[in-house]
Design an enzyme around this catalytic site. Structure first.
Site, PDB file in Angstrom:
ATOM      1  N   MET A 117      28.058  33.495  45.474  1.00 35.70           N
ATOM      2  CA  MET A 117      27.674  34.513  46.955  1.00 35.70           C
ATOM      3  C   MET A 117      27.394  35.986  46.287  1.00 35.70           C
ATOM      4  O   MET A 117      27.975  36.301  45.217  1.00 35.70           O
ATOM      5  CB  MET A 117      29.226  34.395  47.554  1.00 35.70           C
ATOM      6  CG  MET A 117      28.842  35.506  48.561  1.00 35.70           C
ATOM      7  SD  MET A 117      30.385  35.534  49.739  1.00 35.70           S
ATOM      8  CE  MET A 117      31.686  36.209  48.582  1.00 35.70           C
ATOM      9  N   SER A 174      29.330  32.121  40.312  1.00 33.08           N
ATOM     10  CA  SER A 174      30.486  32.687  41.142  1.00 33.08           C
ATOM     11  C   SER A 174      31.105  31.318  41.922  1.00 33.08           C
ATOM     12  O   SER A 174      31.261  30.420  41.419  1.00 33.08           O
ATOM     13  CB  SER A 174      30.081  33.838  42.326  1.00 33.08           C
ATOM     14  OG  SER A 174      31.411  34.256  42.983  1.00 33.08           O
ATOM     15  N   THR A 175      30.905  31.492  43.131  1.00 29.20           N
ATOM     16  CA  THR A 175      31.468  30.395  44.292  1.00 29.20           C
ATOM     17  C   THR A 175      30.857  29.125  43.984  1.00 29.20           C
ATOM     18  O   THR A 175      29.622  28.870  44.027  1.00 29.20           O
ATOM     19  CB  THR A 175      31.252  30.821  45.616  1.00 29.20           C
ATOM     20  OG1 THR A 175      31.583  32.200  45.897  1.00 29.20           O
ATOM     21  CG2 THR A 175      31.977  29.798  46.605  1.00 29.20           C
ATOM     22  N   HIS A 219      32.988  34.395  38.229  1.00 31.84           N
ATOM     23  CA  HIS A 219      33.884  35.399  38.691  1.00 31.84           C
ATOM     24  C   HIS A 219      35.453  34.859  38.922  1.00 31.84           C
ATOM     25  O   HIS A 219      35.523  33.972  39.608  1.00 31.84           O
ATOM     26  CB  HIS A 219      33.413  35.864  40.108  1.00 31.84           C
ATOM     27  CG  HIS A 219      32.202  36.554  40.053  1.00 31.84           C
ATOM     28  ND1 HIS A 219      31.300  36.486  41.041  1.00 31.84           N
ATOM     29  CD2 HIS A 219      31.745  37.518  39.045  1.00 31.84           C
ATOM     30  CE1 HIS A 219      30.245  37.246  40.707  1.00 31.84           C
ATOM     31  NE2 HIS A 219      30.405  37.961  39.593  1.00 31.84           N
ATOM     32  N   ASP A 257      25.080  39.352  42.421  1.00 30.73           N
ATOM     33  CA  ASP A 257      25.443  39.808  41.102  1.00 30.73           C
ATOM     34  C   ASP A 257      24.597  39.198  39.999  1.00 30.73           C
ATOM     35  O   ASP A 257      24.536  37.778  40.058  1.00 30.73           O
ATOM     36  CB  ASP A 257      26.838  39.408  40.765  1.00 30.73           C
ATOM     37  CG  ASP A 257      27.357  40.027  39.242  1.00 30.73           C
ATOM     38  OD1 ASP A 257      26.986  41.147  39.021  1.00 30.73           O
ATOM     39  OD2 ASP A 257      28.419  39.639  38.819  1.00 30.73           O
TER      40      ASP A 257
END
Length: 346
Positions: A287, A168-169, A194, A290
Site C-alpha cells: 500500500m 509492504s502489504t 514494512h 514508498d
C-alpha cells in the site's frame, strides 16, 4: 457494503471490534466466538473479509487460517499481540496468506491509542476487501516451477552488483516465494519489508531455514556478501554505504518516511552513490507509494527496475506508483520475478 466476519473468543474484544466497524455504514458485521462457528457463518454470510484472532480455544487461528486458504481463500486481517509469541504466530499467518495484521489494543489504552486502533482497523479491513478477487485466485501466482535452472555465476558477474527489494502489504508471502527459488550465488540482496520490531528478526530466521540463500536481519556494520539476503530491522531505516570495495549496512532511527521506518525510499536513495547500472531494483505488493520516487531517481541514473504486476499483487499501490512515474523496465507476475533475477546476471 463490506461484509466482515469477526472471529474472536473474547466477548469484550468482539464487542470492541464490532462497534468500531458497525459504527460505519460501509460495513455489515457478524461475529463468531471460535472457528467452528465461523465455518457455519461463512457458508451463510459469505464475508468479504475476516478478522481473525490467533489464540482461541477448540482451534487456534493459524490452523483455521491454513485450512481456510486451502479450501476457501478469503482476505484475512490477523489480530496480534505485540509480543514475541504473537510476532512468531503473526509471521506464520502472513506466510500462509493473511493480508495484514493489527496489534490488539491494550486493556489500559488511552483514548488516542484507541482512536489510532480504530482508524488502522478500518483502513486495513477496507484494503483487505479490495484484495478479495486476488486472494480468491492467488494460489496460481505462487505456483513457481521447482525445476528452475540454477546456473553458476562467475565472480565478474556479481562483482559490485546489488539487488534491492521493497514490499509492504502482502510482501511477506511474496518475498518468501521469490527467495525460495533463488540460488545462493547471486549478488547481495537487501530487502525492506514494512514490519515492526520483533517481527523482522523472526521473518529473517524463518526465511533462512527454508531457502538456499543465507538470510539474516541486517545489523549495523554488516558487510554485504554474494549469496546473502539482508532484511531491514523493524523500526529502523536501512541504508547501504560504500567503503572502498565493500558495501556496508547502516541502520538509523531517523524520522519515518512515507509513514514508515524502515522505508524503501530511504534504502533506494542510499544507493545513489553506487554505479546505477549495477543495481537491480524490485518493488513488490504494498500500500502507498514508498519506494517509487527513489526508484524513479535511480532509474534515471541507469538502474534496472522491476515491479510486481497488478494481477498478482495483493495491493498495487507501491508498484503502481512506480509505473505511473514511467520508471519501470518490466512488470512481472510474482511467479516470473525469481527467473528474471537469475537471468539478469547471466
Amino acid at each position: 457494503m463490506i461484509k466482515v466476519l469477526i472471529v474472536e473468543d473474547s466477548p469484550i474484544m468482539r464487542k470492541i471490534l464490532a462497534k468500531v466497524l458497525a459504527d460505519r455504514t460501509l460495513f455489515q458485521v457478524e461475529c463468531a466466538e471460535d472457528p467452528y462457528v465461523a465455518r457455519k457463518i461463512i457458508k451463510q454470510f459469505h464475508p468479504n473479509v475476516i478478522t481473525l484472532d490467533i489464540e482461541m480455544p477448540k482451534m487456534d487461528g493459524i490452523t483455521f487460517l491454513r485450512n481456510l486458504m486451502k479450501l476457501h481463500p478469503l482476505p484475512v486481517v490477523m489480530l496480534s499481540t505485540m509480543t514475541q509469541q504473537g510476532a512468531e504466530a503473526t509471521v506464520t499467518a502472513l506466510e500462509l496468506g493473511a493480508v495484514d495484521f493489527i496489534g490488539k489494543p491494550k486493556a489500559d489504552a488511552d483514548n488516542q491509542n484507541l482512536l489510532d486502533f480504530q482508524s488502522s482497523l478500518i483502513e486495513k479491513v477496507i484494503l483487505a476487501a479490495n484484495s478479495y478477487s486476488t486472494i480468491k485466485k492467488h494460489r496460481e501466482f505462487f505456483s513457481v516451477p521447482l525445476s528452475l535452472i540454477k546456473k553458476p555465476l562467475g565472480a565478474q558477474q556479481v562483482a559490485g552488483k546489488l539487488i534491492a527489494i521493497g514490499a509492504s502489504t502482502g510482501g511477506i508471502e511474496a518475498i518468501k516465494q521469490i527467495l525460495r527459488h533463488l540460488p545462493n550465488n547471486l549478488p547481495p540482496i537487501v530487502i525492506v519489508q514494512h514490519l515492526p520490531k520483533l517481527f523482522s528478526e523472526r521473518f529473517a530466521n524463518r526465511l533462512n531455514a527454508g531457502v538456499e540463500l543465507k538470510v539474516k536481519e541486517a545489523e549495523n556494520g554488516d558487510v554485504l556478501h554474494s549469496g546473502f539476503a539482508y532484511i531491514a530491522a523493524g523500526g529502523r531505516h536501512l541504508q547501504i554505504k560504500s567503503t572502498g570495495e565493500q558495501l556496508v549496512c547502516v541502520l538509523s532511527d531517523q524520522a519515518k518516511v512515507n509513514r514508515h521506518r524502515p522505508s524503501v525510499d530511504v534504502l533506494f536513495d542510499s544507493l545513489s552513490d553506487l554505479n546505477a547500472e549495477k543495481l537491480l531494483l524490485v518493488l513488490l505488493t504494498g500500500m502507498g507509494k514508498d519506494g517509487s520516487q527513489a526508484m524513479k531517481r535511480l532509474a534515471d541514473m541507469g538502474a534496472y527496475t522491476i515491479v510486481q504486476d497488478q494481477q498478482s499483487s495483493i495491493v498495487w499501490g507501491m508498484p503502481g506508483s512506480a509505473v505511473a512515474l514511467n520508471c519501470v523496465d518490466l512488470q512481472l507476475s510474482l511467479n516470473q520475478i525469481s527467473q528474471k533475477l537469475q537471468s539478469h546476471f547471466q
